[in-house]
Write a protein that holds these residues in place. Structure first.
Motif, PDB file in Angstrom:
ATOM      1  N   PRO A 281      41.857  39.240  45.294  1.00 17.63           N
ATOM      2  CA  PRO A 281      41.239  39.880  46.460  1.00 17.63           C
ATOM      3  C   PRO A 281      41.046  38.905  47.612  1.00 17.63           C
ATOM      4  CG  PRO A 281      39.538  39.255  44.909  1.00 17.63           C
ATOM      5  CD  PRO A 281      40.851  38.786  44.315  1.00 17.63           C
ATOM      6  N   ASP A 282      40.968  39.460  48.806  1.00 19.04           N
ATOM      7  CA  ASP A 282      40.614  38.658  49.971  1.00 19.04           C
ATOM      8  C   ASP A 282      39.139  38.268  49.873  1.00 19.04           C
ATOM      9  OD1 ASP A 282      40.943  37.389  52.390  1.00 19.04           O
ATOM     10  OD2 ASP A 282      40.424  39.158  53.560  1.00 19.04           O
ATOM     11  N   VAL A 283      38.306  39.237  49.488  1.00 14.59           N
ATOM     12  CA  VAL A 283      36.879  38.995  49.267  1.00 14.59           C
ATOM     13  C   VAL A 283      36.530  39.543  47.888  1.00 14.59           C
ATOM     14  CG1 VAL A 283      34.528  39.434  50.062  1.00 14.59           C
ATOM     15  CG2 VAL A 283      36.377  39.183  51.741  1.00 14.59           C
ATOM     16  N   MET A 284      36.133  38.654  46.969  1.00 15.53           N
ATOM     17  CA  MET A 284      35.893  39.068  45.590  1.00 15.53           C
ATOM     18  C   MET A 284      34.877  40.210  45.497  1.00 15.53           C
ATOM     19  SD  MET A 284      36.510  38.939  42.370  1.00 15.53           S
ATOM     20  CE  MET A 284      37.543  37.485  42.134  1.00 15.53           C
ATOM     21  N   ALA A 285      33.782  40.131  46.247  1.00 18.99           N
ATOM     22  CA  ALA A 285      32.734  41.149  46.152  1.00 18.99           C
ATOM     23  C   ALA A 285      33.257  42.535  46.509  1.00 18.99           C
ATOM     24  CB  ALA A 285      31.557  40.783  47.047  1.00 18.99           C
ATOM     25  N   THR A 286      34.199  42.599  47.464  1.00 21.83           N
ATOM     26  CA  THR A 286      34.765  43.893  47.854  1.00 21.83           C
ATOM     27  C   THR A 286      35.469  44.540  46.675  1.00 21.83           C
ATOM     28  OG1 THR A 286      35.088  43.095  50.112  1.00 21.83           O
ATOM     29  CG2 THR A 286      36.334  45.051  49.460  1.00 21.83           C
ATOM     30  N   LEU A 287      36.228  43.733  45.935  1.00 26.39           N
ATOM     31  CA  LEU A 287      36.956  44.250  44.774  1.00 26.39           C
ATOM     32  C   LEU A 287      36.014  44.609  43.641  1.00 26.39           C
ATOM     33  CD1 LEU A 287      39.493  44.798  43.056  1.00 26.39           C
ATOM     34  CD2 LEU A 287      39.573  42.337  42.557  1.00 26.39           C
ATOM     35  N   GLU A 288      35.161  43.682  43.226  1.00 28.57           N
ATOM     36  CA  GLU A 288      34.376  43.917  42.016  1.00 28.57           C
ATOM     37  C   GLU A 288      33.289  44.978  42.202  1.00 28.57           C
ATOM     38  OE1 GLU A 288      32.747  40.251  40.606  1.00 28.57           O
ATOM     39  OE2 GLU A 288      31.732  39.795  42.476  1.00 28.57           O
ATOM     40  N   ASN A 289      32.865  45.225  43.437  1.00 28.47           N
ATOM     41  CA  ASN A 289      31.862  46.257  43.662  1.00 28.47           C
ATOM     42  C   ASN A 289      32.456  47.651  43.736  1.00 28.47           C
ATOM     43  OD1 ASN A 289      29.754  44.404  43.739  1.00 28.47           O
ATOM     44  ND2 ASN A 289      29.855  44.151  45.950  1.00 28.47           N
ATOM     45  N   ALA A 290      33.780  47.731  43.953  1.00 34.19           N
ATOM     46  CA  ALA A 290      34.403  49.042  44.155  1.00 34.19           C
ATOM     47  C   ALA A 290      35.390  49.441  43.065  1.00 34.19           C
ATOM     48  CB  ALA A 290      35.116  49.071  45.510  1.00 34.19           C
ATOM     49  N   ILE A 291      35.909  48.498  42.314  1.00 34.52           N
ATOM     50  CA  ILE A 291      36.982  48.798  41.367  1.00 34.52           C
ATOM     51  C   ILE A 291      36.549  49.875  40.371  1.00 34.52           C
ATOM     52  CG2 ILE A 291      36.327  46.919  39.807  1.00 34.52           C
ATOM     53  CD1 ILE A 291      39.322  46.551  39.201  1.00 34.52           C
ATOM     54  N   SER A 292      37.497  50.793  40.096  1.00 42.69           N
ATOM     55  CA  SER A 292      37.215  51.920  39.208  1.00 42.69           C
ATOM     56  C   SER A 292      38.471  52.267  38.412  1.00 42.69           C
ATOM     57  CB  SER A 292      36.783  53.138  40.028  1.00 42.69           C
ATOM     58  OG  SER A 292      37.906  53.649  40.757  1.00 42.69           O
ATOM     59  N   PRO A 293      38.339  53.118  37.403  1.00 45.44           N
ATOM     60  CA  PRO A 293      39.541  53.547  36.667  1.00 45.44           C
ATOM     61  C   PRO A 293      40.585  54.189  37.575  1.00 45.44           C
ATOM     62  CG  PRO A 293      37.564  54.148  35.445  1.00 45.44           C
ATOM     63  CD  PRO A 293      37.108  53.639  36.782  1.00 45.44           C
ATOM     64  N   ASN A 294      40.134  54.886  38.626  1.00 45.90           N
ATOM     65  CA  ASN A 294      41.083  55.511  39.542  1.00 45.90           C
ATOM     66  C   ASN A 294      41.975  54.483  40.223  1.00 45.90           C
ATOM     67  OD1 ASN A 294      40.118  58.063  38.985  1.00 45.90           O
ATOM     68  ND2 ASN A 294      38.685  58.089  40.700  1.00 45.90           N
ATOM     69  N   HIS A 295      41.423  53.304  40.516  1.00 41.45           N
ATOM     70  CA  HIS A 295      42.232  52.251  41.124  1.00 41.45           C
ATOM     71  C   HIS A 295      43.326  51.795  40.160  1.00 41.45           C
ATOM     72  CE1 HIS A 295      38.599  51.711  43.769  1.00 41.45           C
ATOM     73  NE2 HIS A 295      39.562  51.706  44.665  1.00 41.45           N
ATOM     74  N   VAL A 296      42.955  51.599  38.893  1.00 42.76           N
ATOM     75  CA  VAL A 296      43.939  51.154  37.908  1.00 42.76           C
ATOM     76  C   VAL A 296      45.059  52.183  37.783  1.00 42.76           C
ATOM     77  CG1 VAL A 296      44.301  50.516  35.490  1.00 42.76           C
ATOM     78  CG2 VAL A 296      42.199  49.810  36.663  1.00 42.76           C
ATOM     79  N   THR A 297      44.680  53.464  37.720  1.00 42.98           N
ATOM     80  CA  THR A 297      45.668  54.544  37.638  1.00 42.98           C
ATOM     81  C   THR A 297      46.591  54.517  38.851  1.00 42.98           C
ATOM     82  OG1 THR A 297      44.149  55.943  36.378  1.00 42.98           O
ATOM     83  CG2 THR A 297      45.971  57.043  37.485  1.00 42.98           C
ATOM     84  N   LYS A 298      45.995  54.381  40.038  1.00 43.52           N
ATOM     85  CA  LYS A 298      46.776  54.355  41.279  1.00 43.52           C
ATOM     86  C   LYS A 298      47.751  53.186  41.284  1.00 43.52           C
ATOM     87  CE  LYS A 298      44.851  52.870  45.139  1.00 43.52           C
ATOM     88  NZ  LYS A 298      44.035  52.807  46.379  1.00 43.52           N
ATOM     89  N   TRP A 299      47.272  51.995  40.883  1.00 44.50           N
ATOM     90  CA  TRP A 299      48.121  50.813  40.901  1.00 44.50           C
ATOM     91  C   TRP A 299      49.314  50.975  39.965  1.00 44.50           C
ATOM     92  CZ3 TRP A 299      43.333  47.195  39.991  1.00 44.50           C
ATOM     93  CH2 TRP A 299      42.566  47.162  41.180  1.00 44.50           C
ATOM     94  N   LEU A 300      49.034  51.433  38.745  1.00 44.67           N
ATOM     95  CA  LEU A 300      50.107  51.561  37.755  1.00 44.67           C
ATOM     96  C   LEU A 300      51.144  52.591  38.196  1.00 44.67           C
ATOM     97  CD1 LEU A 300      48.045  51.350  34.435  1.00 44.67           C
ATOM     98  CD2 LEU A 300      49.575  49.610  35.368  1.00 44.67           C
ATOM     99  N   LYS A 301      50.678  53.687  38.800  1.00 46.69           N
ATOM    100  CA  LYS A 301      51.620  54.719  39.256  1.00 46.69           C
ATOM    101  C   LYS A 301      52.441  54.243  40.441  1.00 46.69           C
ATOM    102  CE  LYS A 301      49.261  58.894  37.652  1.00 46.69           C
ATOM    103  NZ  LYS A 301      48.497  60.113  38.039  1.00 46.69           N
ATOM    104  N   ALA A 302      51.829  53.403  41.292  1.00 46.94           N
ATOM    105  CA  ALA A 302      52.518  52.947  42.500  1.00 46.94           C
ATOM    106  C   ALA A 302      53.532  51.848  42.224  1.00 46.94           C
ATOM    107  CB  ALA A 302      51.490  52.457  43.526  1.00 46.94           C
ATOM    108  N   MET A 303      53.417  51.209  41.061  1.00 47.46           N
ATOM    109  CA  MET A 303      54.310  50.082  40.737  1.00 47.46           C
ATOM    110  C   MET A 303      55.634  50.584  40.168  1.00 47.46           C
ATOM    111  SD  MET A 303      51.614  47.403  39.034  1.00 47.46           S
ATOM    112  CE  MET A 303      50.397  46.510  40.000  1.00 47.46           C
ATOM    113  N   THR A 304      56.386  51.282  41.004  1.00 47.92           N
ATOM    114  CA  THR A 304      57.626  51.881  40.523  1.00 47.92           C
ATOM    115  C   THR A 304      58.837  51.000  40.775  1.00 47.92           C
ATOM    116  OG1 THR A 304      57.766  53.077  42.618  1.00 47.92           O
ATOM    117  CG2 THR A 304      56.798  54.253  40.736  1.00 47.92           C
ATOM    118  N   ARG A 305      58.829  50.264  41.887  1.00 45.18           N
ATOM    119  CA  ARG A 305      59.992  49.450  42.234  1.00 45.18           C
ATOM    120  C   ARG A 305      59.605  47.978  42.267  1.00 45.18           C
ATOM    121  NH1 ARG A 305      62.553  51.973  47.552  1.00 45.18           N
ATOM    122  NH2 ARG A 305      64.175  50.448  47.039  1.00 45.18           N
TER     123      ARG A 305
END
Length: 422
Positions: A281-305
């Motif tokens: 992250p650019d700012v650790m607090a931004t990531l760790e305060n907001a990260i959720s299962p939805n983010h993980v799902t979004k990342w994995l689905k977006a990693m197609t290419r």
């Protein structure tokens, strides 16, 4: 004031290799028999999905509690959400009344949609699925150590055996040092020596220990070349740099830049269906305060290419240790630690309470892969900057790490690496 018995409930989780054989105490019975391995046909797929979603949410809620604690400031964070949730779910089998309600609520289980049986069947499916991958470096299960003078309710032991695949052992807790050694050897075997001293001070009035383990050792699909590993700086903070062994590889990687969180995510596939996600992250607090299962799902689905990147990742070994009493109390699970504890589903004979919930974990990352172990203990005692897609992706400052099963998105391990050298 009457003397009340003590129960120790310990949960162990590990990502490691198969351990060495040890002499075991007398067996009460195995959970890995055919009956407990039979697939739960009557379990609702919807219930399994609800429990899985709750476990994912619990992972990040527990992370944020750990990150906020003074004890964690300036330290690496690493733990197994799967271990802790399995431990507490197994404990809920023996909890009743308000204690049970708090456990369900703390774990994120909606009691209007999920019964204890639903939860038990879901965990049985999770454990069976993990053990049916037929790979040597992954297994999950539980074990229960019962004092030979203590008689838990048969239905409690049966549920642990059937739904949580528990092995059972009869021990003498009055011989505290000897029994602690027995438990520690068992844990050491299950974690291939990574967690060698789970029990440090065993109260002789303890009557039961429950251990839940998750074992996994992964090899990178594309290993790093040791010849390319060089000394480099890791920026702990604005004023602190440490020297690390920085691994390097140039190839096509699955990456994603989350603009909302100003975080670049790198996927490092491991063998079988597991992956490590590294989040810079650019700012650790931004990531760790907001990260959720939805983010993980979004990342994995977006990693197609996959795109070509020159990736630098530190090589390291870390160990963490936590007492989770305060953390879990702050998450609403308070009664189990005091005289209001209602664990009469374990035994009617005496009042029981949880004295400690302890979690230990390790993570090793090198050119070949990742190895991790964790242990959670529940002791029940008597009542008394912006990053875009770039050619170079260098993890040379604090980052988060997550080990997940790609198909189910089950979170085995989660953490934050602030300083790879501690």
């Amino acid at each position: 004031m009457t003397m009340r018995a003590a129960v120790g409930l310990w949960v162990l989780s590990a990502v490691i290799c198969v351990g060495r054989g040890h002499h075991h105490p007398d067996h009460l019975g195995h959970g890995n028999d055919k009956a407990s391995q039979d697939t739960v046909e009557d379990g609702s797929a919807n219930s399994v999905s609800l429990v899985n979603e709750a476990n994912q949410e619990f992972s990040f809620r527990l992370y944020r509690q750990l990150a906020a604690h003074a004890d964690s400031q300036g330290k690496n964070i690493f733990f197994s959400p799967a271990s802790v949730s399995t431990a507490l779910a197994a404990l809920s089998v023996g909890a009743q009344g308000e204690t049970h309600r708090q456990l369900f609520s703390g774990l994120g289980f909606n009691s209007s949609l999920l019964t204890q049986t639903d939860v038990d069947q879901a965990f049985q499916r999770f454990l069976q699925r993990a053990n049916n991958t037929s790979q040597e470096d992954a297994s999950e299960g539980t074990s229960v150590f019962v004092d030979n003078g203590f008689k838990p309710k048969p239905e409690f032991l049966q549920t642990l055996k059937h739904s949580y695949l528990a092995d059972g052992f009869s021990v003498d807790f009055s011989q505290a040092a000897e029994t602690a050694d027995t438990i520690n050897k068992y844990v050491e075997e299950k974690t291939n020596g990574k967690i060698d001293k789970l029990v440090e001070n065993l109260d002789p009035s303890t009557v039961m220990y429950l251990i839940s383990y998750i074992y996994y050792k992964g090899k990178w699909e594309s290993p790093f070349d040791p010849e390319l590993t060089k000394q480099d700086d890791f920026n702990v903070d604005e004023n602190t740099k440490v020297s690390v062994d920085m691994m390097n590889m140039e190839k096509r990687f699955h990456t994603y830049h989350d603009h909302d969180l100003n975080t670049t995510v790198l996927q490092l596939p491991l063998n079988s269906s597991y992956s490590m996600l590294l989040m810079l992250p650019d700012v650790m607090a931004t990531l760790e305060n907001a990260i959720s299962p939805n983010h993980v799902t979004k990342w994995l689905k977006a990693m197609t290419r996959p795109r070509k990147h020159d990736v630098y990742v530190p090589k390291f070994s870390i160990k963490t240790s936590y007492n989770l009493n305060d953390v879990l109390s702050e998450m609403g699970m308070t009664d189990m630690f005091g005289d209001r504890a209602n664990l009469r589903g374990i035994s009617e004979e005496q009042g029981l309470k949880v004295s400690d919930v302890v979690h230990k974990a390790t993570l090793d990352m090198d050119e070949t892969g990742a190895e991790a172990a964790a242990a959670t203990g529940i002791s029940i005692m008597p009542m008394s900057g912006f990053w875009g897609p770039v050619p170079v992706l260098k993890f040379n400052r604090p980052f988060m790490v997550l080990i997940t099963e790609r198909n189910t998105e089950k979170i085995l391990f989660l953490g934050k690496i602030i300083n790879p050298t501690i």
